[in-house]
Design an enzyme around this catalytic site. Structure first.
Site, PDB file in Angstrom:
ATOM      1  N   GLU A 131       0.843  -1.191   0.000  1.00  0.00           N
ATOM      2  CA  GLU A 131       0.000   0.000   0.000  1.00  0.00           C
ATOM      3  C   GLU A 131       0.882   1.247   0.000  1.00  0.00           C
ATOM      4  O   GLU A 131       1.827   1.318   0.784  1.00  0.00           O
ATOM      5  CB  GLU A 131      -0.911   0.020   1.239  1.00  0.00           C
ATOM      6  CG  GLU A 131      -1.964   1.102   1.174  1.00  0.00           C
ATOM      7  CD  GLU A 131      -2.882   1.085   2.393  1.00  0.00           C
ATOM      8  OE1 GLU A 131      -4.091   1.261   2.217  1.00  0.00           O
ATOM      9  OE2 GLU A 131      -2.386   0.894   3.508  1.00  0.00           O
ATOM     10  N   MET A 274      -0.544  -3.813   8.250  1.00  0.00           N
ATOM     11  CA  MET A 274      -1.144  -3.732   6.917  1.00  0.00           C
ATOM     12  C   MET A 274      -2.115  -4.880   6.732  1.00  0.00           C
ATOM     13  O   MET A 274      -1.803  -6.033   7.026  1.00  0.00           O
ATOM     14  CB  MET A 274      -0.054  -3.771   5.840  1.00  0.00           C
ATOM     15  CG  MET A 274      -0.587  -3.779   4.417  1.00  0.00           C
ATOM     16  SD  MET A 274      -1.519  -2.274   4.044  1.00  0.00           S
ATOM     17  CE  MET A 274      -2.485  -2.853   2.649  1.00  0.00           C
ATOM     18  N   GLU A 275      -3.285  -4.556   6.160  1.00  0.00           N
ATOM     19  CA  GLU A 275      -4.402  -5.479   6.074  1.00  0.00           C
ATOM     20  C   GLU A 275      -4.344  -6.412   4.873  1.00  0.00           C
ATOM     21  O   GLU A 275      -5.379  -6.726   4.262  1.00  0.00           O
ATOM     22  CB  GLU A 275      -5.717  -4.685   6.012  1.00  0.00           C
ATOM     23  CG  GLU A 275      -5.931  -3.851   4.748  1.00  0.00           C
ATOM     24  CD  GLU A 275      -5.424  -2.431   4.830  1.00  0.00           C
ATOM     25  OE1 GLU A 275      -5.864  -1.589   4.020  1.00  0.00           O
ATOM     26  OE2 GLU A 275      -4.577  -2.151   5.713  1.00  0.00           O
ATOM     27  N   ASN A 276      -3.175  -6.913   4.512  1.00  0.00           N
ATOM     28  CA  ASN A 276      -3.114  -7.890   3.439  1.00  0.00           C
ATOM     29  C   ASN A 276      -4.127  -9.001   3.714  1.00  0.00           C
ATOM     30  O   ASN A 276      -4.196  -9.534   4.815  1.00  0.00           O
ATOM     31  CB  ASN A 276      -1.713  -8.505   3.352  1.00  0.00           C
ATOM     32  CG  ASN A 276      -0.629  -7.452   3.342  1.00  0.00           C
ATOM     33  OD1 ASN A 276      -0.660  -6.519   2.558  1.00  0.00           O
ATOM     34  ND2 ASN A 276       0.333  -7.604   4.240  1.00  0.00           N
ATOM     35  N   GLU A 307      -6.925  -4.050  11.728  1.00  0.00           N
ATOM     36  CA  GLU A 307      -6.612  -4.820  10.517  1.00  0.00           C
ATOM     37  C   GLU A 307      -7.685  -5.868  10.242  1.00  0.00           C
ATOM     38  O   GLU A 307      -7.999  -6.143   9.079  1.00  0.00           O
ATOM     39  CB  GLU A 307      -5.235  -5.477  10.646  1.00  0.00           C
ATOM     40  CG  GLU A 307      -4.098  -4.512  10.936  1.00  0.00           C
ATOM     41  CD  GLU A 307      -4.064  -3.297  10.024  1.00  0.00           C
ATOM     42  OE1 GLU A 307      -4.395  -3.434   8.824  1.00  0.00           O
ATOM     43  OE2 GLU A 307      -3.708  -2.205  10.502  1.00  0.00           O
TER      44      GLU A 307
END
Length: 858
Positions: A131, A274-276, A307
């Site tokens: 991102e 990070m919201e992978n 997240e």
């Protein structure tokens, strides 16, 4: 458009032309035998897509790569056509297959595929961070959120590594003819955007659990470096994860949209997390080596819940373009505190939000860089500039106001329908607004225009007349706005009436006698319900913290707060008072000396974890930046002595004791206080309950270094006992604090001129560089800073450059002469807009400090 930028119009044109069927991505992460430290990795992308206009042309994205082969529909294209981070794709067919074989570059700045070697044991760890637009640093992409697809990763790596991605992890298979090498062939992912794909690889330690929920079983994984295994508090992390899943699946009434849920704690991370999709990465500082206060764990919990909220809002349903980035982050920010308060042990999470996170939104909204929550992100460079605490903290605060406006149940009903209607698709804010209007029956477009399309924070002030008997003859809430951001808004507002009463044991408390909830609109709002009520000792606007607004205290209420804020039992009401006092201090309406008196008199009794942790940092800023120069030495001594007394009075082993000790290390300047730091380090001073562990030792050493009492040799000695990446970062900060020309020049080169400095090390340096009481040694860096602005963005990259320019601005040297110099420079500056932003912000903070100093001088 040249370089790595991409405009909204270009993205819309490409989205109108293409649908992406699938990606197949082959990554070779093995190290060539003739290379000690690899700088690149192999990346081959097979990209299948359709075109609505056969014969048209477009482009694919790839950054910082060496391209070896390009094949489009079986026809070889010239690799030299790859230029300016783009691969031209001419004469498209209805159905297309693009194959690009390239070498991509490992990152050491946290974007793309970051490579880290642990100094403890030389083990290698990789992780991706994509991102906003950095998947194109790892594979060939159509890098925009509305071109979703399925992704199949094939990762070749040493066979003793762990490899994790968005889809469930397969068994590695040996590679013929390559001893010690295996390939992980992941199944195709669910349909998702490029920026939430992920690859994490290396010698990670993993532990595995499950969540059994209303929609079935979800496999859970937690991963960390081998050197942090002892600090992976698995039981607590699994508990929070299960609590969060149970809450969100119940509230959203929609199954978790992916196959498994891994959380990987990774080193040198730029962000909190990070919201992978199904493969969340988090900074591994969240696995602490030393004792931390409860606020640390409360914040970590909010990161975990933030997240997870994204799995539905952001990953399942994704914004069409980055205009709605605010919605993605603001929603997850609001939802994480909602979940924390309702489903975890941190039931006072909204108090912590008010004491800490919300304050960052207020500050950002009063800088010259303020912007509407729904910013006009016309290209990727604009996204980089507008991705800030207005996106997170203000956005979450305004969503909290929206929930109060429409009601929680209608709000949740609208969300549920939104997820059903747009699963695995892309939306714009209007889609959510339509769902909420339908569920609530309220017209919300005008509310959205008022709150989302305008910038700035309002101030709400009580005005009143008293009758002869001491009751209110009239009570008005006056709303004002800064002339540069003049919008007056509608606010749902709680008003509390508090009196000082004696308990049965004779101790005084501040007790709420009455509470009103009203809608404030326009310049003045008459509070007719208050007429005839006896004037309270404390009149508290925004009681309950429904509104996003600064509030003011009348003279009597301010005196009550200063004398006895700690007499309030309700932690959220205290947070509103703490915030009001800090706003008034920053706005030069309350003197720095008064604010420090308030803090020293009341912080020892504060129980909210974030109040305990954050408020002393505000007081230190008041002491060092907002106090009148003529009385600053006296106020610094008062602050130092007050902290020492707070340590002595604190309950042994309490968060208060630890926080005050850390604050004391930063404030110590007298011979007596510096001797305390030395004695704590060598063990000759022992304070009951205070463990001088690794992190506290570094705080003490850095405090001594800032006063010239710890040199490089002393820091080397400490580092030898903590030769970890965290130790190296702490050591770099301690060295940057040393008040000598040589130390400052070394730190400047390290953080501002050397792009190879690891990102977290550079951050540690810039946060430590500018210090009070070092004016002489820092003076040359005013001109050096201004000279560096035009090149820092390009030299260091957007992330490191923004961190450097924000925190190394010479704020401790606040003076009219500094303002004049910066203004003259800005008049002719032509640097990157992102870089100029931080100069303007620094200039504004200096101007604010000078106004506060004048107020403190009386």
């Amino acid at each position: 458009m040249p370089g790595t930028n991409l405009s909204r119009e270009e993205a819309a044109t490409r989205a109108a032309l293409l649908d992406v069927t699938s990606y197949s991505i082959d990554l070779d992460l093995t190290t060539p035998t003739d290379t000690a430290t690899p700088t690149t990795f192999g990346s081959t992308t097979t990209l299948s897509f359709t075109c609505r206009e056969p014969g048209a042309s477009t482009f694919a994205d790839l950054v910082d790569a060496t391209v070896h082969e390009i094949t489009l529909n079986g026809t070889a294209l010239d690799p030299a056509s790859y230029a300016d981070s783009r691969i031209p794709l001419p004469d498209l067919a209805a159905d297309n297959v693009l194959v690009v074989r390239a070498d991509c570059t490992y990152s050491h700045t946290g974007e793309g595929l970051h490579r880290f070697v642990d100094p403890v044991d030389d083990r290698v760890y990789l992780y991706s961070q994509f991102e906003v637009p950095d998947a194109r640093r790892v594979f060939t992409t159509f890098e925009q959120p509305d071109l979703k697809s399925e992704f199949t990763f094939h990762v070749t790596a040493p066979d003793h590594w762990v490899v994790v991605s968005n889809a469930p992890t397969p068994e590695p298979q040996p590679v013929d003819g390559r001893d010690g090498v295996a390939v992980w062939s992941f199944p195709p992912t669910k349909r998702m955007s490029t920026y939430i794909t992920a690859v994490v690889a290396g010698e990670y330690h993993g532990v595995f659990d499950t969540y059994e929920g209303k929609f079935g079983t979800i496999p859970l994984g937690h991963y960390c470096r081998q050197s942090l295994v002892d600090h992976l508090d698995r039981d607590e992390l699994v508990k929070i994860t299960r609590q969060s899943f149970a809450f969100f699946e119940e509230q959203f009434a929609f199954p978790y949209p992916f196959e498994k849920y891994d959380q990987l704690y990774v080193p040198e991370y730029n962000m909190g997390a990070m919201e992978n999709a199904g493969c969340v990465t988090l900074r591994d500082e969240y696995l602490p080596r030393s004792r931390q206060p409860r606020s640390f764990y409360e914040f970590r919990c909010s990161v975990i819940t933030h997240e997870m909220a994204h799995m539905w809002f952001g990953d399942l349903v994704t914004m069409k373009w980055w205009d709605d980035l605010w919605l993605n982050e603001s929603f997850a920010e609001w939802a994480c505190y909602w979940c924390e308060a309702e489903a975890t042990e941190f039931t006072d999470a909204w108090t912590g939000f008010a004491n800490a996170r919300k304050q960052t939104g207020y500050r950002a909204d009063q800088l010259p860089s303020t912007h509407p929550i729904a910013a006009d992100n016309y290209d990727l460079e604009a996204v980089e500039v507008n991705f800030d605490m207005i996106t997170y903290a203000k956005g979450a605060s305004v969503l909290k106001q929206l929930v109060a406006w429409v009601g929680l149940e209608p709000f949740v009903d609208g969300l549920r329908q939104y997820f059903v209607d747009h699963a695995y698709g892309n939306t714009e804010f209007g889609d959510l607004l339509a769902a909420l209007e339908k569920s609530s029956g309220r017209e919300l477009s005008s509310w959205a225009d008022e709150w989302l399309q305008t910038a700035g924070v309002n101030t709400l002030t009580p005005e009143f007349d008293l009758a002869d008997d001491g009751t209110y003859a009239r009570l008005v809430v006056r709303q004002s706005a800064h002339p540069d951001q003049p919008t007056l808004r509608r606010h749902r507002l709680g008003i509390g009436f508090y009196d000082t009463v004696a308990n049965a044991d004779g101790k005084s408390r501040l007790v709420r006698r009455d509470y009103l909830e009203v809608d404030v609109e326009g310049e003045t709002t008459e509070i007719s319900e208050a007429v005839g009520q006896r004037q309270p000792d404390l009149l508290l606007l925004n009681d309950g913290d429904l509104a996003y607004a600064k509030i003011r205290l009348d003279e009597r209420s301010l005196a009550t707060a200063v004398a006895g804020l700690s007499l309030l039992d309700d932690s959220l009401a205290r947070a509103i008072l703490w915030g009001a006092a800090w706003d008034m201090t920053r706005d030069a309406e309350m003197s720095a000396s008064e604010y420090v008196t308030l803090v020293l008199g009341n912080i020892g009794a504060e129980t909210d974890p974030w109040g305990v942790t954050r408020i002393p940092t505000f007081a230190a800023q008041a002491v060092n930046s907002f106090s009148a120069p003529a009385g600053r030495e006296e106020l610094k001594a008062t602050w130092e002595r007050g902290l020492r007394a707070l340590i002595d009075d604190a309950i042994p082993g309490s968060d208060q004791q630890l926080t005050f000790a850390r604050s004391y290390a930063a404030a110590a300047r007298s011979d007596e206080a510096l001797a305390d730091l030395e004695a704590l380090l060598d063990g000759s001073l022992s304070i009951e309950g205070l463990a001088v562990d690794t992190d506290l030792r570094w705080a003490l050493v850095t405090g001594l270094a800032a006063r010239g009492r710890a040199d490089d040799a002393r820091i080397d000695e400490e580092l030898a006992a903590d030769n970890t990446i965290s130790g190296q970062e702490h050591a770099a900060a301690a060295r940057a604090a040393i008040p000598t020309p040589e130390a400052k020049e070394r730190a400047w080169k390290q953080a501002m001129l050397d792009p190879t400095t690891p990102n977290e090390t550079a951050r540690s340096v810039v946060l430590s560089f500018q210090r009070p009481d070092q004016d002489e040694v820092l003076a040359p860096y005013v001109d050096k800073y201004l000279d560096a602005v035009s090149t820092t963005w390009e030299t260091l990259g957007a992330h490191k450059g923004s961190t450097a320019l924000e925190y190394i601005f010479p704020k401790p040297l606040a003076s009219p002469a500094l303002l004049e110099k910066v203004d003259a420079w800005l008049a002719t500056a032509s640097a990157n807009p992102g870089a100029l932003r931080y100069v303007r912000e620094g200039r504004a903070e200096v101007a604010r400090a000078l106004a506060a100093q004048a107020r403190d001088a009386g």
